[in-house]
Enzyme design. Structure first.
Site, PDB file in Angstrom:
ATOM      1  N   HIS A 306     -30.951  11.369 -12.930  1.00  0.00           N
ATOM      2  CA  HIS A 306     -32.364  11.118 -13.233  1.00  0.00           C
ATOM      3  C   HIS A 306     -32.687   9.675 -12.871  1.00  0.00           C
ATOM      4  CE1 HIS A 306     -36.147  10.979 -15.436  1.00  0.00           C
ATOM      5  NE2 HIS A 306     -36.112  12.288 -15.321  1.00  0.00           N
ATOM      6  N   ASP A 364     -33.309  20.146 -16.628  1.00  0.00           N
ATOM      7  CA  ASP A 364     -33.333  21.357 -15.809  1.00  0.00           C
ATOM      8  C   ASP A 364     -31.997  22.070 -15.748  1.00  0.00           C
ATOM      9  OD1 ASP A 364     -35.988  21.188 -15.201  1.00  0.00           O
ATOM     10  OD2 ASP A 364     -35.628  19.766 -13.584  1.00  0.00           O
TER      11      ASP A 364
HETATM   12  N1  CMC Z   1     -25.459  14.920  -7.240  1.00  0.00           N
HETATM   13  C1  CMC Z   1     -24.666  14.072  -6.559  1.00  0.00           C
HETATM   14  N2  CMC Z   1     -24.938  12.754  -6.401  1.00  0.00           N
HETATM   15  C2  CMC Z   1     -26.071  12.282  -6.934  1.00  0.00           C
HETATM   16  C3  CMC Z   1     -26.949  13.116  -7.649  1.00  0.00           C
HETATM   17  C4  CMC Z   1     -26.618  14.464  -7.814  1.00  0.00           C
HETATM   18  N3  CMC Z   1     -27.417  15.297  -8.482  1.00  0.00           N
HETATM   19  N4  CMC Z   1     -28.023  12.374  -8.075  1.00  0.00           N
HETATM   20  C5  CMC Z   1     -27.808  11.134  -7.623  1.00  0.00           C
HETATM   21  N5  CMC Z   1     -26.631  11.068  -6.943  1.00  0.00           N
HETATM   22  C6  CMC Z   1     -26.009   9.859  -6.362  1.00  0.00           C
HETATM   23  C7  CMC Z   1     -26.687   9.426  -5.070  1.00  0.00           C
HETATM   24  O1  CMC Z   1     -26.088  10.012  -3.957  1.00  0.00           O
HETATM   25  C8  CMC Z   1     -26.511   7.933  -5.128  1.00  0.00           C
HETATM   26  O2  CMC Z   1     -25.167   7.651  -4.777  1.00  0.00           O
HETATM   27  P1  CMC Z   1     -24.829   6.266  -3.974  1.00  0.00           P
HETATM   28  O3  CMC Z   1     -25.212   5.160  -4.906  1.00  0.00           O
HETATM   29  O4  CMC Z   1     -23.357   6.353  -3.710  1.00  0.00           O
HETATM   30  O5  CMC Z   1     -25.659   6.298  -2.711  1.00  0.00           O
HETATM   31  C9  CMC Z   1     -26.652   7.600  -6.620  1.00  0.00           C
HETATM   32  O6  CMC Z   1     -26.243   8.799  -7.306  1.00  0.00           O
HETATM   33  C10 CMC Z   1     -28.081   7.236  -7.028  1.00  0.00           C
HETATM   34  O7  CMC Z   1     -28.956   8.269  -6.591  1.00  0.00           O
HETATM   35  P2  CMC Z   1     -30.454   8.047  -6.114  1.00  0.00           P
HETATM   36  O8  CMC Z   1     -30.839   9.163  -5.196  1.00  0.00           O
HETATM   37  O9  CMC Z   1     -30.636   6.647  -5.637  1.00  0.00           O
HETATM   38  O10 CMC Z   1     -31.204   8.195  -7.499  1.00  0.00           O
HETATM   39  P3  CMC Z   1     -32.753   8.476  -7.691  1.00  0.00           P
HETATM   40  O11 CMC Z   1     -33.125   7.831  -8.976  1.00  0.00           O
HETATM   41  O12 CMC Z   1     -33.534   8.120  -6.484  1.00  0.00           O
HETATM   42  O13 CMC Z   1     -32.802  10.083  -7.840  1.00  0.00           O
HETATM   43  C11 CMC Z   1     -32.923  12.267  -8.702  1.00  0.00           C
HETATM   44  C12 CMC Z   1     -32.988  10.762  -9.020  1.00  0.00           C
HETATM   45  C13 CMC Z   1     -33.287  13.056  -9.969  1.00  0.00           C
HETATM   46  C14 CMC Z   1     -33.937  12.613  -7.609  1.00  0.00           C
HETATM   47  C15 CMC Z   1     -31.477  12.625  -8.248  1.00  0.00           C
HETATM   48  O14 CMC Z   1     -30.555  12.325  -9.273  1.00  0.00           O
HETATM   49  C16 CMC Z   1     -31.348  14.081  -7.801  1.00  0.00           C
HETATM   50  O15 CMC Z   1     -31.640  14.409  -6.659  1.00  0.00           O
HETATM   51  N6  CMC Z   1     -30.887  14.982  -8.752  1.00  0.00           N
HETATM   52  C17 CMC Z   1     -30.821  16.391  -8.456  1.00  0.00           C
HETATM   53  C18 CMC Z   1     -32.195  17.015  -8.608  1.00  0.00           C
HETATM   54  C19 CMC Z   1     -32.605  17.149 -10.055  1.00  0.00           C
HETATM   55  O16 CMC Z   1     -31.867  17.619 -10.893  1.00  0.00           O
HETATM   56  N7  CMC Z   1     -33.882  16.768 -10.337  1.00  0.00           N
HETATM   57  C20 CMC Z   1     -34.489  16.936 -11.650  1.00  0.00           C
HETATM   58  C21 CMC Z   1     -34.812  15.651 -12.329  1.00  0.00           C
HETATM   59  S1  CMC Z   1     -35.208  15.919 -14.057  1.00  0.00           S
HETATM   60  C22 CMC Z   1     -36.671  16.825 -14.041  1.00  0.00           C
HETATM   61  C23 CMC Z   1     -37.822  16.047 -13.611  1.00  0.00           C
HETATM   62  O17 CMC Z   1     -38.165  15.041 -14.265  1.00  0.00           O
HETATM   63  O18 CMC Z   1     -38.461  16.441 -12.618  1.00  0.00           O
END
Ligand code: CMC
Length: 429
Positions: A306, A364
């Protein structure tokens, strides 16, 4: 405003900016005069360090995993309150008195029917359309049916639009479901609770009565409550940005629905259950965990991570308990998807990759298991999220429209395209 100032030095010049304090949470540097003073913009794609508004609705402390609606913790609200009371709280700032609660419930209940002409609108969609495509289209089309609540400068019309949206969203979502399975639409019933009525509109058929089970009804109400608002997330910011141009409220909420659909946001509940099913059995978990960790593979563990929570998502904890209650009721506590979910959670919480990046299960991860057990197809999951979040979008939209400092949202950019150049005629290219 705080006594502290932020100093910025650019070359040999220094500039001072005020620091503004909220009630709790990080303070902000007020850079509204930055461009006028320095000729520079700030650069923050994804808004990772940018507050785009001030708001008194929802507070999240992502480090400790705390979520407050108007100061009340989500755990207490999920346990002691119910969705319509939470709607009142989000909209008006305080918990209702007994009289206010009754009046509000009765007002919402009496606005649940859709304009009859809207039934024809549904028939224009293909039967296999995704429910979110239908919900997005129907919500946007509400502006064509409810002209008398589109003048955003009139507080009374804003109020009527808000009540209409909250009251009609379950009907809109349930009709999208009924349409997709070829069953007749079921009209709302005023003798049922908000959650009970939604379940009835989804699962009743004219041929036999549907009895709402109180455990399922409570689980549904909790899902609504836990998704009701989440401060300035992508869809809420979309609603605010759309509303900043003074667009009508139905158009703004339709924009929020469209944004929520993405798998990185509300679409994650559908994607999470599909992922758990694709994994199938606990022995295949290491293969999927390895894919999630592989930087050359775009696969992510859906329902994990998140932007704000760097600790356990407090909503996920309530969801996990609710999942247990519902699956116990159904006598399916040993279902393979739940086994995969529990095992995956355990493995990921111990894995160095997930631990160092503070990736915990989010709301989720478990909500899909509950919705599946209740009988919803995965394609309905995000539509249910949208109906729950409508009150949050509306509350945030109303807060913005009522703010005398409101300005049209207009981010700037770092341009890295071509400089000015002369047009080249087709024959010379
Ligand atoms: N699986 C594997 N690696 C992950 C995941 C994941 N679900 N989420 C983040 N990472 C890694 C990412 O690759 C990055 O690694 P590195 O630092 O080595 O490059 C690190 O963690 C930080 O990730 P980020 O993409 O910079 O984080 P963000 O804050 O931009 O993304 C997120 C947040 C929710 C989009 C992401 O965690 C994600 O895609 N999760 C899966 C989708 C999901 O479950 N979304 C629902 C969110 S809760 C409901 C809502 O509020 O909508």
């Amino acid at each position: 405003m705080s006594d502290r100032k932020a100093k910025l030095t650019v070359g040999d010049k220094s500039y001072e900016f005020d620091i503004l304090d909220g009630t709790v949470g990080p303070s902000v540097i007020d850079i509204r005069s930055l461009y006028a003073q320095t000729g520079l913009f700030t650069y923050d794609p994804g808004f990772t360090s940018t507050a785009a508004c001030d708001s008194s609705i929802t507070y999240i402390d992502g480090d400790v995993g705390e979520l407050l609606y108007r100061g009340y913790s989500i755990d207490q609200l999920a346990e002691k309150s119910n969705y319509l009371e939470v709607c009142f709280l989000l909209l008006y700032g305080e918990l209702p008195t007994a009289v206010e609660k009754e009046e509000f419930e009765s007002r919402i209940t009496r606005h649940t029917m859709l304009h009859e002409q809207m039934h024809y609108l549904y028939r224009g969609f293909r039967r296999d359309a995704h429910p979110m495509a239908i919900v997005c289209g129907v919500v946007g089309a509400m502006a064509a049916f409810y002209h008398d609540s589109t003048d955003i400068t009139d507080p009374e019309q804003r109020e009527i639009a808000s009540i209409r949206m909250i009251a009609k969203m379950p009907t809109i979502a349930a009709m999208a479901y009924k349409y997709s399975i070829g069953q007749p639409f079921v009209y709302p019933r005023n003798d049922l609770s908000y959650a009970g009525n939604f379940l009835n509109m989804c699962f009743a058929v004219p041929a036999e009565t549907y009895k709402v089970n109180p455990i399922i009804e409570r689980a549904m109400d909790r899902i609504f409550t836990l998704h009701a608002d989440h401060e300035q997330n992508a869809s809420t910011s979309t609603v605010r940005l759309s509303g900043s141009s003074d667009a009508n409220p139905f158009a703004c909420i339709a924009a929020g629905v469209a944004c929520l659909w993405g798998p990185a946001h509300g679409g994650a509940n559908e994607a999470a259950l599909n992922m758990l099913r694709a994994i199938g059995t606990p022995d295949r978990i290491p293969e999927f965990v390895a894919k999630a960790k592989d930087k050359n593979d775009p696969f992510r563990l859906m329902g994990f991570g998140h932007r704000v929570y760097k600790s356990y998502d407090p909503r996920a904890q309530v969801m996990q308990e609710t999942a247990r209650e519902v699956l116990d009721l159904m006598g399916i506590e040993n279902n393979p998807t739940l086994q995969v979910a529990r095992e995956l959670e355990k493995i990921a919480l111990e894995d160095e990759y997930f631990v160092t990046r503070k990736l915990y299960p989010n709301v989720d991860f478990y909500s899909g298991i509950i919705l599946d057990a209740i009988g919803f197809p995965t394609s309905m999951f995000t539509a249910i999220f949208a109906l729950s979040r409508t009150v949050g979008w509306i509350a945030q939209w109303k807060e913005m429209i009522g703010d005398p400092q409101k300005k049209i949202g207009r981010p700037r950019q770092l341009y890295d395209g071509s400089r000015r150049r002369d047009y080249v005629p087709l024959t010379q290219r």
